[in-house]
Structure formats: structure tokens, C-alpha cells
Design a protein around this motif. Sequence first.
Motif, mmCIF file in Angstrom:
data_model
loop_
_atom_site.group_PDB
_atom_site.id
_atom_site.type_symbol
_atom_site.label_atom_id
_atom_site.label_comp_id
_atom_site.label_asym_id
_atom_site.label_seq_id
_atom_site.Cartn_x
_atom_site.Cartn_y
_atom_site.Cartn_z
ATOM 1 N N LEU A 30 -50.010 23.353 18.195
ATOM 2 C CA LEU A 30 -50.735 22.305 18.901
ATOM 3 C C LEU A 30 -50.008 20.965 18.839
ATOM 4 C CD1 LEU A 30 -54.343 23.194 17.718
ATOM 5 C CD2 LEU A 30 -53.155 23.942 19.782
ATOM 6 N N GLU A 49 -53.052 28.267 14.228
ATOM 7 C CA GLU A 49 -52.056 28.714 15.201
ATOM 8 C C GLU A 49 -52.776 29.479 16.302
ATOM 9 O OE1 GLU A 49 -48.214 31.679 15.555
ATOM 10 O OE2 GLU A 49 -48.542 30.603 13.674
ATOM 11 N N PRO A 50 -52.715 28.989 17.529
ATOM 12 C CA PRO A 50 -53.446 29.633 18.627
ATOM 13 C C PRO A 50 -52.831 30.971 19.023
ATOM 14 C CG PRO A 50 -52.086 27.833 19.432
ATOM 15 C CD PRO A 50 -52.002 27.780 17.942
ATOM 16 N N GLU A 51 -53.575 31.712 19.822
ATOM 17 C CA GLU A 51 -53.072 32.978 20.344
ATOM 18 C C GLU A 51 -51.851 32.718 21.230
ATOM 19 O OE1 GLU A 51 -54.026 36.135 19.825
ATOM 20 O OE2 GLU A 51 -55.433 35.416 18.309
ATOM 21 N N ALA A 66 -56.470 25.649 23.785
ATOM 22 C CA ALA A 66 -56.502 25.922 22.346
ATOM 23 C C ALA A 66 -56.993 24.736 21.531
ATOM 24 C CB ALA A 66 -55.111 26.334 21.859
ATOM 25 N N ASP A 67 -56.923 23.525 22.096
ATOM 26 C CA ASP A 67 -57.342 22.326 21.361
ATOM 27 C C ASP A 67 -58.251 21.472 22.239
ATOM 28 O OD1 ASP A 67 -57.605 20.435 19.405
ATOM 29 O OD2 ASP A 67 -55.564 19.652 19.545
ATOM 30 N N PRO A 72 -59.701 23.131 16.035
ATOM 31 C CA PRO A 72 -58.934 24.249 16.586
ATOM 32 C C PRO A 72 -58.385 25.158 15.497
ATOM 33 C CG PRO A 72 -57.599 22.269 16.556
ATOM 34 C CD PRO A 72 -58.982 21.860 16.121
ATOM 35 N N ARG A 73 -57.964 26.351 15.894
ATOM 36 C CA ARG A 73 -57.321 27.272 14.974
ATOM 37 C C ARG A 73 -55.959 26.719 14.566
ATOM 38 N NH1 ARG A 73 -57.501 33.210 17.495
ATOM 39 N NH2 ARG A 73 -56.205 33.488 15.643
#
Length: 242
Positions: free
Chosen positions: A110, A95-97, A166-167, A92-93
Motif C-alpha cells: 500500500l 499485504e493485499p491480495e 485495498a486501502d 487495511p490488510r
Amino acid sequence: MASPTDMLAAWEIGLALPASSLQRTVLLHALARPGQEAAELLGVPVGTRDAELLDLRIALFGEVLSVRIDCPECGAELEFDVDATGLAAPAPRTEPEPLTEGDWTVRFRLVTSADLLAVRDGAAGDRRRELAARLVLDARRGGRAVRGDRLPERIVHLLAEAVATADPAADISFALECPDCAARMRTPLDAATYLWDELDSWARTTLADVHALASSYGWTEPDVLALSPLRRRYYLELAGHG
């Protein structure tokens, strides 16, 4: 990759921990990241952790998972092999959007093992809200700051969905169809449980090998563990244990 000595040490510690416990999962994750501090391991997103556990399982025991489940529709016992290489989602990124809903904007991070440990003893509803509060980096409604533990239930629900999106590697699963009743299902894969079961089987077999070779040749445990699997098996055959 973890050494046989490290694997046996983790197995010995893990035997004293509750089955399928989060502590055992973190213990196994340490094998995937040898030498890393506990605080760093606890701060890894769950999806990244589980993907690394799956990679470790592949490195130690191969790509094929033998799965046995009961069909939820007809109760038939299903046994099949799964290729583990394509199960985990991409990392995953960092920090998500942000979550945006109406006049709400919520920045979040997350879920980590540390978060799950922190909320594990609460009631189900309380755990959900407590976890949401821990994940909120900044929450605003119409530009006004709102504390993470003061979010309305609707935003808590949407936040849970946003975190899962996001994850995706935090929920490893695969689709299958029952050959008896044709029911379609999606089965979750607990990477830590699969890895532990195979580590447990490997450890017991390895200790039996150590006992046999120590009895036959007077070798120590480190002596036996230093042998390659092929040479160990050859010596076992020569000693009459093959």
C-alpha cells in the motif's frame, strides 16, 4: 493522546509549512503516535494514517465535523454537520491480495507517506508510474519476472485501482444531496486539513488565554497549560476576561 504542549509545538512548526502540505500531514500524524520515530510514521499506509488523524480529531475536538462546501451544480453554499465516527474505513490488510490479469500477477504493497514524498515533484504522469514502481513487490508475466518500472500502462492503471480498493480509508468521503437543486455528490474529506484548521484555532485561543492569565497572575505558559479547560475558564472569568 497528545499533550497541550505537544500540540502547541506541532502548531508552531506547522505554521512554517505550506498549507495542505504532506509535511504538515506527517507532522500531525506524529501527534496521533507520540514518541514514534519519523521513519515508522512515514511507513504507515495512507489509509491507516488518515484514519488515525480522524480518530485524533475526534479525541481532541469531538465527533461532529462542521462542513462548508459549494454545490458543483448550482453553486449554493452548503453548511452541515457530519458525524466523524463512521467515516473511516477499517484498517487495511498488511499485504493485499495480488493483482491478477491475464498472464500477469503483481504483488504490491500500500501507499505510504514516504512514497508520496518521493514522487511529489514529478509530472502527473511520471508520478503515477513512479509510484506504481515503488509499490510493486513482485511482478510476473507468464512466470517471467518484470521490473516494476517496466509495467505496461494497462497494468499500471489496474494496479492503481487495486491499491485504492485495498486501502479504502485512503479516500475518506461522504455522500450528500443539495437542498436547493437536489444534486447528489460525494465529497472527499481531507482529515489532515480539518485537523489542522481546528488545531490552529485552538492554539490561537490557548495562547490568548496564556497571555491573559500571565498578565493577571504572573503564571508561566506551563502553569496555564496544566490547568483543566474548566479551571482555566473560571480563572479567566475571575480576571475579567470571561
